[in-house]
Design a protein around this motif. Sequence first.
Motif, PDB file in Angstrom:
ATOM      1  N   HIS A  71       0.836  -1.190   0.000  1.00  9.47           N
ATOM      2  CA  HIS A  71       0.000   0.000   0.000  1.00  9.47           C
ATOM      3  C   HIS A  71       0.879   1.251   0.000  1.00  9.47           C
ATOM      4  O   HIS A  71       1.744   1.408   0.862  1.00  9.47           O
ATOM      5  CB  HIS A  71      -0.916   0.014   1.229  1.00  9.47           C
ATOM      6  N   LYS A  74      -1.232   8.016  -1.644  1.00  4.39           N
ATOM      7  CA  LYS A  74      -1.752   8.524  -2.908  1.00  4.39           C
ATOM      8  C   LYS A  74      -0.771   9.488  -3.544  1.00  4.39           C
ATOM      9  O   LYS A  74      -0.225  10.375  -2.896  1.00  4.39           O
ATOM     10  CB  LYS A  74      -3.091   9.224  -2.678  1.00  4.39           C
ATOM     11  N   GLY A  75      -0.507   9.293  -4.827  1.00  6.53           N
ATOM     12  CA  GLY A  75       0.390  10.170  -5.562  1.00  6.53           C
ATOM     13  C   GLY A  75       1.851   9.802  -5.463  1.00  6.53           C
ATOM     14  O   GLY A  75       2.707  10.504  -6.004  1.00  6.53           O
ATOM     15  N   GLU A  86      -2.807   2.149  -4.211  1.00  2.60           N
ATOM     16  CA  GLU A  86      -2.735   3.538  -3.792  1.00  2.60           C
ATOM     17  C   GLU A  86      -3.798   3.794  -2.733  1.00  2.60           C
ATOM     18  O   GLU A  86      -4.974   3.478  -2.922  1.00  2.60           O
ATOM     19  CB  GLU A  86      -2.956   4.454  -4.991  1.00  2.60           C
ATOM     20  N   VAL A  87      -3.387   4.348  -1.587  1.00  5.02           N
ATOM     21  CA  VAL A  87      -4.326   4.615  -0.504  1.00  5.02           C
ATOM     22  C   VAL A  87      -4.382   6.112  -0.232  1.00  5.02           C
ATOM     23  O   VAL A  87      -3.392   6.821  -0.359  1.00  5.02           O
ATOM     24  CB  VAL A  87      -3.933   3.855   0.785  1.00  5.02           C
ATOM     25  N   ASP A  88      -5.565   6.565   0.149  1.00  5.50           N
ATOM     26  CA  ASP A  88      -5.803   7.993   0.365  1.00  5.50           C
ATOM     27  C   ASP A  88      -5.972   8.256   1.851  1.00  5.50           C
ATOM     28  O   ASP A  88      -6.910   7.750   2.480  1.00  5.50           O
ATOM     29  CB  ASP A  88      -7.068   8.410  -0.386  1.00  5.50           C
ATOM     30  N   GLY A  91      -9.427   9.394   2.912  1.00  2.00           N
ATOM     31  CA  GLY A  91     -10.532   8.602   2.392  1.00  2.00           C
ATOM     32  C   GLY A  91     -11.577   8.201   3.409  1.00  2.00           C
ATOM     33  O   GLY A  91     -12.466   7.412   3.099  1.00  2.00           O
ATOM     34  N   TYR A  97       0.003   1.158   5.484  1.00  2.00           N
ATOM     35  CA  TYR A  97       1.052   1.368   4.499  1.00  2.00           C
ATOM     36  C   TYR A  97       1.961   0.153   4.360  1.00  2.00           C
ATOM     37  O   TYR A  97       2.264  -0.542   5.335  1.00  2.00           O
ATOM     38  CB  TYR A  97       1.894   2.584   4.884  1.00  2.00           C
TER      39      TYR A  97
END
Length: 238
Positions: A71, A74-75, A86-88, A91, A97
């Motif tokens: 994980h 994001k970005g 990708e994790v936000d 969210g 991670y």
Amino acid sequence: MKLKSTAGLLVALFAAGMAGAPSAIADGKARELNVHAKKYQQYFAAASAEFSVPAELLESIAYAETRWRHHMPKGQARKNGEPDVEVDPHGGMPPNYGIMGLRNDAHFGSSPAQAAGLIREQPAALLSSTRANIRGAAALLAHYGARKTRAFALEDWTQAVALYSGIPQPEIAQLYTYEVFAAIRQGREGGEYKIRQRHVDMEKIYGRDKLKKLAAPRITVETGVPDPTISAPGFQSK
């Protein structure tokens, strides 16, 4: 396992991490691991030897947290060809991670920084590198194990696994440990992950009545209280 909660972020996050029907070795069908999963097996074995923690625990925690998928914030997608998710962080739920599901938030603590310190790396390295993420998680598990080694019985690592989860409520942390140890006892196998089957004395860890409750197909977790409890519809203790 299905979870029904009256409220609470912890149960929602726990349910999301543990969702999905497991693939057990018991079905008799051999599955070929993909090239990335084979590499991760090597990382687990190396970290197990370096920090003297059971490789099966590392494999199973990675399965419970991410199904062996790294994980990334994001970005910040990686460029090494390994698959990632990708994790936000915005969210709605605190993200985890790396392949080992390290977390950095007010609810679960700052395990990336703590793990990074134990292996003398920068926290960013544990977010971008699967190998560093596994090494950091192994060091953290060894730290929580309080001088235990991989020669100890798996059951002796229960408290360390609970602490690793970062879940402050003991009852909910116990659900986490149950999923980790059940995966080892039953075995899990797919193209992207493999947990070697090994005997775990589940009754020794949880007791007969609690084990029956944890193994129920549907349980209820009540949160929003300082000391939440779990229950299973239709369950009656002796």
